[in-house]
Design an enzyme around this catalytic site. Structure first.
Site, mmCIF file in Angstrom:
data_model
loop_
_atom_site.group_PDB
_atom_site.id
_atom_site.type_symbol
_atom_site.label_atom_id
_atom_site.label_comp_id
_atom_site.label_asym_id
_atom_site.label_seq_id
_atom_site.Cartn_x
_atom_site.Cartn_y
_atom_site.Cartn_z
ATOM 1 N N GLN A 1 -20.827 -16.343 -6.144
ATOM 2 C CA GLN A 1 -21.809 -15.616 -6.197
ATOM 3 C C GLN A 1 -22.210 -14.878 -7.817
ATOM 4 O O GLN A 1 -21.064 -15.101 -8.514
ATOM 5 C CB GLN A 1 -21.413 -14.373 -5.585
ATOM 6 C CG GLN A 1 -21.408 -14.736 -4.038
ATOM 7 C CD GLN A 1 -20.894 -13.528 -3.101
ATOM 8 O OE1 GLN A 1 -19.822 -12.986 -3.504
ATOM 9 N NE2 GLN A 1 -21.640 -13.464 -2.023
ATOM 10 N N ARG B 1 -19.239 -5.888 -8.695
ATOM 11 C CA ARG B 1 -18.509 -6.753 -7.840
ATOM 12 C C ARG B 1 -19.082 -7.757 -6.937
ATOM 13 O O ARG B 1 -20.090 -7.141 -6.303
ATOM 14 C CB ARG B 1 -17.141 -5.922 -7.086
ATOM 15 C CG ARG B 1 -16.097 -6.929 -6.146
ATOM 16 C CD ARG B 1 -15.506 -6.301 -5.248
ATOM 17 N NE ARG B 1 -16.267 -5.519 -4.205
ATOM 18 C CZ ARG B 1 -16.857 -6.329 -3.109
ATOM 19 N NH1 ARG B 1 -16.403 -7.498 -2.949
ATOM 20 N NH2 ARG B 1 -17.431 -5.711 -2.321
ATOM 21 N N VAL B 2 -18.686 -8.922 -6.915
ATOM 22 C CA VAL B 2 -19.142 -9.883 -5.904
ATOM 23 C C VAL B 2 -17.982 -10.491 -5.289
ATOM 24 O O VAL B 2 -16.781 -10.363 -5.959
ATOM 25 C CB VAL B 2 -19.954 -11.002 -6.387
ATOM 26 C CG1 VAL B 2 -21.490 -10.479 -6.811
ATOM 27 C CG2 VAL B 2 -19.425 -11.769 -7.662
ATOM 28 N N SER B 3 -18.015 -11.079 -4.332
ATOM 29 C CA SER B 3 -16.869 -11.327 -3.470
ATOM 30 C C SER B 3 -16.415 -13.019 -3.934
ATOM 31 O O SER B 3 -14.996 -13.152 -3.648
ATOM 32 C CB SER B 3 -17.273 -11.639 -1.835
ATOM 33 O OG SER B 3 -17.412 -10.272 -1.407
ATOM 34 N N THR B 4 -17.175 -13.532 -4.432
ATOM 35 C CA THR B 4 -16.520 -14.886 -4.594
ATOM 36 C C THR B 4 -17.083 -15.576 -5.997
ATOM 37 O O THR B 4 -18.074 -15.123 -6.581
ATOM 38 C CB THR B 4 -17.090 -16.196 -3.607
ATOM 39 O OG1 THR B 4 -18.450 -16.277 -3.874
ATOM 40 C CG2 THR B 4 -16.947 -15.752 -2.290
#
Length: 186
Positions: free
Chosen positions: A13, A7-10
């Site tokens: 990314q 997972r990344v936040s945006t």
């Protein structure tokens, strides 16, 4: 089954670094998402929790991929462990089947409990401070005239509940509470 979660936040990314690390250790299924870790309800995480079964292994590049908040991370790991699912974090070298991994989980639990206790303590101190400054806490008292107006509109029978709460500005719950209070008096 070995299930990897990245997972990344945006959207801006990239997952490349995590995916490279996960590919080195191998997995049968990969779940990836681009969504903030501050929210515990995430589609990818929910998908992971829905498909894992007892005996499966969940692998992440770092425990921070499970979330931002220690409490959320811990509750997710505890849920997996309680369901008989092995949890492995590559960065922290954490494996819940090993004594070291179990000890790390225990330390995280202690830290999470400390975090909970500090939040409660700060909240209580803030409330006490506000009281000492004369701040009135709790919901503001509702204007009795608004309640009476709402009950009058209700008794007339010409308006829906939605109309009454829109016109008077009282909540639906308060209106029903007052209606029920009257019924109990009769």
């Amino acid at each position: 089954m070995r299930i990897a979660y990245a997972r990344v936040s945006t959207d801006a990314q990239e997952l490349h670094r995590q995916l490279d690390a996960l590919e080195k250790v191998g997995y049968d299924k990969l779940i990836q998402e681009k969504y903030t870790g501050t929210k515990k309800q995430r589609q990818g995480l929910q998908q992971l929790l829905d498909i894992v079964r007892e005996g499966d292994t969940v692998i992440v590049e770092s425990i921070s991929r499970l979330g931002r908040k220690t409490l959320d991370i811990l509750s997710t790991i505890e849920e997996l462990t309680n369901r008989g699912i092995v949890f492995i974090s590559l960065k922290e070298n954490m494996d819940t089947t090993t004594p070291t991994g179990k000890a790390m989980l225990g330390m995280m639990a202690v830290i999470a409990q400390l975090e909970r206790d500090l939040i409660v303590q700060r909240t209580k101190e803030g409330l006490d401070s506000a009281k000492q400054r004369g701040v009135k806490l709790g919901r503001p008292k509702l204007d009795d005239q608004k309640v009476q107006d709402a009950l009058k509109l209700y008794d007339e029978g010409n308006h829906s509940i939605k109309d009454i709460i829109r016109i008077t500005g009282i909540s639906q719950g308060k209106l029903y509470k007052e209606i029920n209070k009257r019924k109990l008096k009769s």
